[in-house]
Design an enzyme around this catalytic site. Structure first.
Site, PDB file in Angstrom:
ATOM      1  N   LYS A  83     -14.414   9.620   0.054  1.00 46.08           N
ATOM      2  CA  LYS A  83     -14.080   8.741  -0.780  1.00 46.08           C
ATOM      3  C   LYS A  83     -15.145   7.765  -1.220  1.00 46.08           C
ATOM      4  O   LYS A  83     -15.837   7.408  -0.562  1.00 46.08           O
ATOM      5  CB  LYS A  83     -13.015   7.758  -0.116  1.00 46.08           C
TER       6      LYS A  83
HETATM    7  O1  G3P Z   1      -6.093   3.130  -0.175  1.00 47.37           O
HETATM    8  C1  G3P Z   1      -6.392   2.042  -1.114  1.00 47.37           C
HETATM    9  C2  G3P Z   1      -5.083   1.102  -1.559  1.00 47.37           C
HETATM   10  O2  G3P Z   1      -3.742   2.084  -1.514  1.00 47.37           O
HETATM   11  C3  G3P Z   1      -5.077  -0.038  -1.123  1.00 47.37           C
HETATM   12  O3  G3P Z   1      -3.731  -0.783  -1.268  1.00 47.37           O
HETATM   13  O4  G3P Z   1      -2.347  -2.560  -1.168  1.00 47.37           O
HETATM   14  O5  G3P Z   1      -4.552  -2.873  -0.181  1.00 47.37           O
HETATM   15  O6  G3P Z   1      -4.073  -2.765  -2.629  1.00 47.37           O
HETATM   16  P1  G3P Z   1      -3.712  -2.240  -1.216  1.00 47.37           P
END
Ligand code: G3P
Length: 218
Positions: free
Chosen positions: A83
């Site tokens: 990533k």
């Molecule tokens: O993997 C990255 C992503 O899904 C992050 O989610 O909820 O931290 O914005 P969030």
């Protein structure tokens, strides 16, 4: 649509992998920190638990170090997707790593132009963050629609749209309607997708009526 789980919690991953419906896993530095585990060790364990792609994020900000980190991560297992962030350095690293046959997930995407660049850099996955756009009163799902339309205009682009920063069951449904190839979903939201109060109520009624018949299948 493929389902990835967005966590570095190995117990949650095992439970979901047991359903046979899990297609991959995504992690990020925040999720690794939350797990309290050693990054390389937990990623190796996850790769041995699921067959599909397991995203592991580089932490360098410059392309040469990102590439070196990506090469090290790629050696952990065949199902690693490195990533990288959506910066010019991340795009350069993406181009080099995909050229070496490594899967690359370009993350922190917040615009259609960023997604177009990631596809040109050969990304395996582009991760538009739905919830974080919604958080600032923008329309995260609109971004998925735009990327789908743009990618469909250029069939040579093979990058898969991985809807990320998903916070609810409605996000999953809307991402599927918008044509996202993959949704990466927190464990609680993923488990909740099968739930419906009318399913529970209907099952209760069927079981009560079945009991009255006094029969058994086995
Ligand atoms: O993997 C990255 C992503 O899904 C992050 O989610 O909820 O931290 O914005 P969030």
């Amino acid at each position: 649509m493929k389902f990835f789980v967005d966590t570095a919690d190995i117990a949650e991953i095992r439970e979901l992998a047991d359903t046979g419906l899990l297609d991959g896993v995504t992690t990020n530095p925040s999720l690794i920190a939350k797990s309290g585990r050693n990054f390389l060790e937990v990623v190796e364990e996850i790769c041995g638990t699921v067959e599909g792609p397991v995203s592991a994020e580089v932490t360098a900000l410059d392309a040469p170090t990102m590439i070196a980190e990506g090469r090290k991560l790629a050696k952990i297992a065949k199902n690693i997707a490195v990533k990288v962030p959506l910066t010019w350095d991340g795009l350069k690293a993406c181009k080099v790593l995909t050229g070496e046959g490594t899967m690359v997930n370009v993350t922190l995407c917040f615009s259609a132009n960023q997604a177009l660049l990631a596809a040109k850099a050969g990304a395996t996955f582009i991760s538009p963050f739905i919830g974080r756009l919604d958080d600032i009163n923008l329309d995260g799902m609109e971004l998925i629609h735009e990327i789908r339309e743009i990618y469909d205009n250029y069939p040579a682009l093979e990058t898969e749209i991985l809807a990320a920063s998903i916070r609810s069951a409605n996000h999953v449904k809307d991402a599927a309607l918008a044509g996202a190839d993959v949704a990466t979903v927190p464990p609680a939201v993923l488990k909740g997708l099968a739930a419906h109060p009318l399913t529970d109520k209907g099952l209760e009624m069927f079981m009560a009526d079945w009991k009255k018949t006094g029969q058994k299948i086995l």
